[in-house]
Write a protein that holds these residues in place. Structure first.
Motif, PDB file in Angstrom:
ATOM      1  N   ILE A 289     -98.375  -6.406   9.382  1.00  0.00           N
ATOM      2  CA  ILE A 289     -97.470  -7.014  10.513  1.00  0.00           C
ATOM      3  C   ILE A 289     -98.019  -6.453  11.806  1.00  0.00           C
ATOM      4  O   ILE A 289     -97.904  -5.216  12.083  1.00  0.00           O
ATOM      5  CB  ILE A 289     -95.890  -6.706  10.006  1.00  0.00           C
ATOM      6  CG1 ILE A 289     -95.893  -7.352   8.704  1.00  0.00           C
ATOM      7  CG2 ILE A 289     -95.232  -7.547  11.047  1.00  0.00           C
ATOM      8  CD1 ILE A 289     -95.857  -6.374   7.734  1.00  0.00           C
ATOM      9  N   THR A 290     -98.106  -7.160  12.858  1.00  0.00           N
ATOM     10  CA  THR A 290     -98.405  -6.817  14.026  1.00  0.00           C
ATOM     11  C   THR A 290     -97.410  -7.687  15.215  1.00  0.00           C
ATOM     12  O   THR A 290     -97.361  -8.755  15.065  1.00  0.00           O
ATOM     13  CB  THR A 290     -99.999  -7.276  14.435  1.00  0.00           C
ATOM     14  OG1 THR A 290    -100.752  -6.658  13.292  1.00  0.00           O
ATOM     15  CG2 THR A 290    -100.239  -6.767  15.865  1.00  0.00           C
ATOM     16  N   SER A 304     -99.064  -2.203  15.148  1.00  0.00           N
ATOM     17  CA  SER A 304     -99.317  -2.853  13.723  1.00  0.00           C
ATOM     18  C   SER A 304     -98.550  -1.890  12.446  1.00  0.00           C
ATOM     19  O   SER A 304     -98.532  -0.656  13.116  1.00  0.00           O
ATOM     20  CB  SER A 304    -100.638  -2.969  13.337  1.00  0.00           C
ATOM     21  OG  SER A 304    -101.154  -4.066  14.035  1.00  0.00           O
ATOM     22  N   ASN A 305     -98.045  -2.509  11.451  1.00  0.00           N
ATOM     23  CA  ASN A 305     -97.881  -1.420  10.612  1.00  0.00           C
ATOM     24  C   ASN A 305     -98.284  -2.315   9.129  1.00  0.00           C
ATOM     25  O   ASN A 305     -98.229  -3.493   8.935  1.00  0.00           O
ATOM     26  CB  ASN A 305     -96.374  -1.542  10.343  1.00  0.00           C
ATOM     27  CG  ASN A 305     -96.205  -0.390   9.102  1.00  0.00           C
ATOM     28  OD1 ASN A 305     -96.567   0.423   8.949  1.00  0.00           O
ATOM     29  ND2 ASN A 305     -94.803  -0.878   8.627  1.00  0.00           N
ATOM     30  N   VAL A 335     -89.308  -9.162  29.503  1.00  0.00           N
ATOM     31  CA  VAL A 335     -90.306  -9.703  28.462  1.00  0.00           C
ATOM     32  C   VAL A 335     -90.841 -10.941  28.911  1.00  0.00           C
ATOM     33  O   VAL A 335     -90.107 -11.860  29.177  1.00  0.00           O
ATOM     34  CB  VAL A 335     -89.804  -9.578  27.128  1.00  0.00           C
ATOM     35  CG1 VAL A 335     -90.845 -10.114  26.155  1.00  0.00           C
ATOM     36  CG2 VAL A 335     -89.135  -7.996  26.857  1.00  0.00           C
ATOM     37  N   ARG A 336     -91.984 -11.135  28.865  1.00  0.00           N
ATOM     38  CA  ARG A 336     -92.644 -12.287  29.193  1.00  0.00           C
ATOM     39  C   ARG A 336     -93.108 -13.219  27.884  1.00  0.00           C
ATOM     40  O   ARG A 336     -92.913 -14.513  27.874  1.00  0.00           O
ATOM     41  CB  ARG A 336     -93.946 -12.217  30.073  1.00  0.00           C
ATOM     42  CG  ARG A 336     -94.636 -13.205  30.616  1.00  0.00           C
ATOM     43  CD  ARG A 336     -96.069 -12.967  31.168  1.00  0.00           C
ATOM     44  NE  ARG A 336     -96.740 -14.210  31.153  1.00  0.00           N
ATOM     45  CZ  ARG A 336     -96.543 -15.152  32.397  1.00  0.00           C
ATOM     46  NH1 ARG A 336     -95.764 -14.882  33.555  1.00  0.00           N
ATOM     47  NH2 ARG A 336     -97.364 -16.098  32.445  1.00  0.00           N
ATOM     48  N   LEU A 337     -93.499 -12.380  26.904  1.00  0.00           N
ATOM     49  CA  LEU A 337     -94.295 -13.179  25.681  1.00  0.00           C
ATOM     50  C   LEU A 337     -94.021 -12.342  24.335  1.00  0.00           C
ATOM     51  O   LEU A 337     -93.972 -11.059  24.505  1.00  0.00           O
ATOM     52  CB  LEU A 337     -95.621 -13.157  26.011  1.00  0.00           C
ATOM     53  CG  LEU A 337     -96.455 -13.742  24.666  1.00  0.00           C
ATOM     54  CD1 LEU A 337     -97.611 -14.857  25.406  1.00  0.00           C
ATOM     55  CD2 LEU A 337     -97.095 -12.533  23.908  1.00  0.00           C
ATOM     56  N   LEU A 338     -93.591 -12.998  23.468  1.00  0.00           N
ATOM     57  CA  LEU A 338     -93.448 -12.222  22.117  1.00  0.00           C
ATOM     58  C   LEU A 338     -94.558 -12.860  21.152  1.00  0.00           C
ATOM     59  O   LEU A 338     -94.689 -14.128  21.122  1.00  0.00           O
ATOM     60  CB  LEU A 338     -92.012 -12.403  21.599  1.00  0.00           C
ATOM     61  CG  LEU A 338     -91.240 -11.536  22.292  1.00  0.00           C
ATOM     62  CD1 LEU A 338     -89.759 -11.871  21.498  1.00  0.00           C
ATOM     63  CD2 LEU A 338     -91.349 -10.146  22.180  1.00  0.00           C
ATOM     64  N   GLY A 339     -95.112 -12.084  20.315  1.00  0.00           N
ATOM     65  CA  GLY A 339     -95.844 -12.745  19.242  1.00  0.00           C
ATOM     66  C   GLY A 339     -96.001 -12.017  17.928  1.00  0.00           C
ATOM     67  O   GLY A 339     -95.601 -10.531  18.042  1.00  0.00           O
ATOM     68  N   ILE A 340     -96.158 -12.644  16.782  1.00  0.00           N
ATOM     69  CA  ILE A 340     -96.180 -11.834  15.386  1.00  0.00           C
ATOM     70  C   ILE A 340     -97.507 -12.587  14.980  1.00  0.00           C
ATOM     71  O   ILE A 340     -97.834 -13.573  14.922  1.00  0.00           O
ATOM     72  CB  ILE A 340     -94.997 -12.334  14.624  1.00  0.00           C
ATOM     73  CG1 ILE A 340     -93.596 -12.085  15.309  1.00  0.00           C
ATOM     74  CG2 ILE A 340     -95.133 -11.627  13.331  1.00  0.00           C
ATOM     75  CD1 ILE A 340     -92.401 -12.525  14.457  1.00  0.00           C
ATOM     76  N   LYS A 341     -98.263 -11.416  14.275  1.00  0.00           N
ATOM     77  CA  LYS A 341     -99.507 -11.766  13.569  1.00  0.00           C
ATOM     78  C   LYS A 341     -99.270 -11.063  12.266  1.00  0.00           C
ATOM     79  O   LYS A 341     -98.868 -10.166  11.917  1.00  0.00           O
ATOM     80  CB  LYS A 341    -100.641 -11.139  14.382  1.00  0.00           C
ATOM     81  CG  LYS A 341    -102.025 -11.445  13.750  1.00  0.00           C
ATOM     82  CD  LYS A 341    -103.068 -11.017  14.446  1.00  0.00           C
ATOM     83  CE  LYS A 341    -103.694  -9.805  14.110  1.00  0.00           C
ATOM     84  NZ  LYS A 341    -105.196  -9.532  14.532  1.00  0.00           N
ATOM     85  N   LEU A 342     -99.641 -11.839  11.257  1.00  0.00           N
ATOM     86  CA  LEU A 342     -99.667 -11.371   9.743  1.00  0.00           C
ATOM     87  C   LEU A 342    -100.990 -11.391   9.337  1.00  0.00           C
ATOM     88  O   LEU A 342    -101.635 -12.491   9.382  1.00  0.00           O
ATOM     89  CB  LEU A 342     -98.717 -12.369   8.993  1.00  0.00           C
ATOM     90  CG  LEU A 342     -97.331 -12.556   9.445  1.00  0.00           C
ATOM     91  CD1 LEU A 342     -96.462 -13.349   8.649  1.00  0.00           C
ATOM     92  CD2 LEU A 342     -96.385 -11.123   9.399  1.00  0.00           C
TER      93      LEU A 342
END
Ligand code: TTP
Ligand code: MG
Length: 362
Positions: A289-290, A304-305, A335-342
Motif C-alpha cells: 500500500i503506497t 509504502s508498507n 495538502v494539494r493532492l492525495l493518492g493511493i497505490k496498491l
C-alpha cells in the motif's frame, strides 16, 4: 481439497531450439556453449541434448572436457534472442491452461490446475494436451511433473526426462520418491549434500524415516524445509497472474489546497472506495500500500508498507493508509493532492473460474 500443481520444464532447452532449426542435427550430440577450439577452448557447456548426455556431458562442464569426451559433437554458440522468443511463445501456451501461472526463468513454469481438474485422470489429460500443444506449435519437447505441491511437482518433472509426464498423487508420492538421491530435493545441492551424507542421509527415504524435530536438530532450517518437501507439506502457492497489471492507483487534486483533516479523511475514503470497486471487479488482492501526498509548493512524498499477507478488505487498506499518513498529519503546509497505490497484486483464490474446462474435447 487436493491441489493439482504442474511443473513444466523444457527439455535441454537451448539445444532443442537449435535442433528444431537445423533438422540435420537430429539424432546427433548437440552442445551449446563456448567455442571448444579443438579442445583448448575456455568456458563451459550451457546445455547439451540427451544424445550428448550419453557421453557424460552436462551443463556447466568445461567445454574442453566436453570436447575430449565427445569430439564428434556439434558445438554451437548460444543464440539468446532465439531462445527468448521461443520461451515467450511456450509460456503463452502454458499460461493459457490456467490463470494461476508462474514462470521461473526461461524454461520452467508452474501451473495450479486445481480448479480445472476434478481428479488425477483430468490432470494427466491436461498435461498431455500441454505437451502436445507446445510440441505442435513451437517444435520442442517439454517434461511435466504433476503433484500436490510445487516442490513435489518439480521433482516429478525431472523424474522422466525428456518428454515425460510424471504424476505423484497424494497416495503414492512417498513411494515414488523414496529411492531418489537427496539432491533431487529442491534446495539440497552439492554443498549441503555432504552434510547430509555425513549423517547417513543419502536417499529421500532416509529423510522420510526421520521426525521433524530430529531433522531440525541435525540440519536446522534447511532440514525443516527438506522434511516438509518430502512429506508433501510445502505450502507455497503458485503465484497468480494479474492480467499483466502490476499496480492500481488513484489520485485526486483538491480544488483548493486544504489543511482540514475532515476534508482530507473524506478524500482518502473516496479514493479508497473507487479503488476497492476495481479490486472487487478484477478479484484482486494487494500486499503493498503506497500513500502519495503533495503539499502546496508541489512538495511530494510517497510512503509504502508491504504486508506479510495479501489483503482486499477496504477498511484494512484505509487503516494502512492512515498509518502512513500519521507522519504528515501535523504538517503546517496545506495538502494539494492525495493518492493511493496498491501493488504486489494477486488474483484471489475464489475468483478462479470454477467451471471445468472441457479440455478433453478441445
Ligand atoms: P535447465 O532446465 O537446467 O536445463 P535444460 O533445459 O537444458 O535441460 P533439462 O532437459 O535437464 O531441463 O536450463 C535451461 C536452460 O538454461 C538451458 O537450456 C541452458 C541454460 N543454462 C545455462 O546457460 N547454463 C547452465 O549452467 C544451466 C544449468 C542452464
Ligand atoms: Mg529444462
Amino acid at each position: 481439497m487436493t491441489s493439482f500443481i504442474l511443473h513444466c520444464d523444457l527439455d535441454c532447452f537451448y539445444a532443442s531450439v537449435e535442433v528444431r532449426d537445423n533438422p540435420d542435427y537430429k539424432g546427433l550430440p548437440v552442445i551449446v556453449g563456448s567455442d571448444p577450439k579443438g579442445g583448448t577452448g575456455r568456458g563451459v557447456v550451457s546445455t547439451c541434448n540427451y544424445e550428448a548426455r550419453i557421453f557424460g556431458l552436462h551443463s556447466g562442464m568445461p567445454i574442453s572436457l566436453a570436447y575430449r569426451n565427445c569430439p564428434h559433437g556439434i558445438y554451437l554458440r548460444p543464440s539468446r534472442d532465439k531462445y527468448n522468443v521461443a520461451s515467450k511463445q511456450v509460456m503463452k501456451i502454458i499460461s493459457s491452461y490456467s490463470e494461476i501461472f508462474q514462470k521461473v526463468g526461461l524454461d520452467e513454469a508452474y501451473l495450479d490446475v486445481s480448479s480445472v481438474c476434478r481428479d488425477w485422470k483430468d490432470v494427466k489429460i491436461l498435461a498431455e494436451k500441454i505437451q502436445k500443444d507446445v510440441f505442435q506449435k513451437i517444435g520442442i519437447t517439454i517434461s511435466i511433473g504433476c503433484a500436490t505441491t510445487k516442490s513435489l511437482a518439480k521433482i516429478a518433472s525431472d523424474f522422466n526426462k525428456p518428454h515425460g509426464i510424471t504424476i505423484f498423487t497424494q497416495f503414492n508420492f512417498k513411494d515414488m520418491i523414496k529411492d531418489l538421491d537427496i539432491t533431487r530435493v529442491p534446495g539440497i545441492g552439492k554443498k549441503s549434500k555432504v552434510h547430509y551424507h555425513n549423517n547417513g542421509i543419502k536417499q529421500i527415504k532416509d529423510i522420510l524415516n526421520l521426525s521433524l524435530p530430529r531433522m531440525r536438530d541435525l540440519f536446522g532450517k534447511h532440514g525443516f524445509w527438506a522434511w516438509k518437501v518430502v512429506n508433501g507439506l510445502d505450502k507455497r502457492r503458485v503465484r497468480e497472474k494479474t492480467s499483466g497489471r502490476k499496480s492500481m492507483s488513484q489520485e485526486r487534486t483538491f480544488n483548493e489546497d486544504t489543511g482540514d483533516s475532515v476534508i482530507i479523511m473524506e478524500k482518502f475514503r473516496e479514493i479508497n472506495e473507487k479503488l476497492h470497486k476495481s479490486f472487487i471487479k478484477h478479484n484482486l488482492t494487494c500486499k503493498t500500500i503506497t500513500l502519495k501526498i503533495r503539499f502546496e509548493g508541489f512538495i511530494t512524498y510517497t510512503r509504502s508498507n508491504t504486508l506479510l499477507y495479501p489483503i482486499q478488505d477496504k477498511l484494512k487498506v484505509l487503516e494502512e493508509i492512515l498509518k502512513l499518513y500519521e507522519e504528515f498529519k501535523d504538517k503546517k503546509e496545506k495538502v494539494r493532492l492525495l493518492g493511493i497505490k496498491l501493488s504486489n497484486l494477486e488474483k484471489t483464490r475464489n475468483s478462479i473460474q470454477t467451471s471445468i474446462i472441457n479440455f478433453a474435447h478441445t
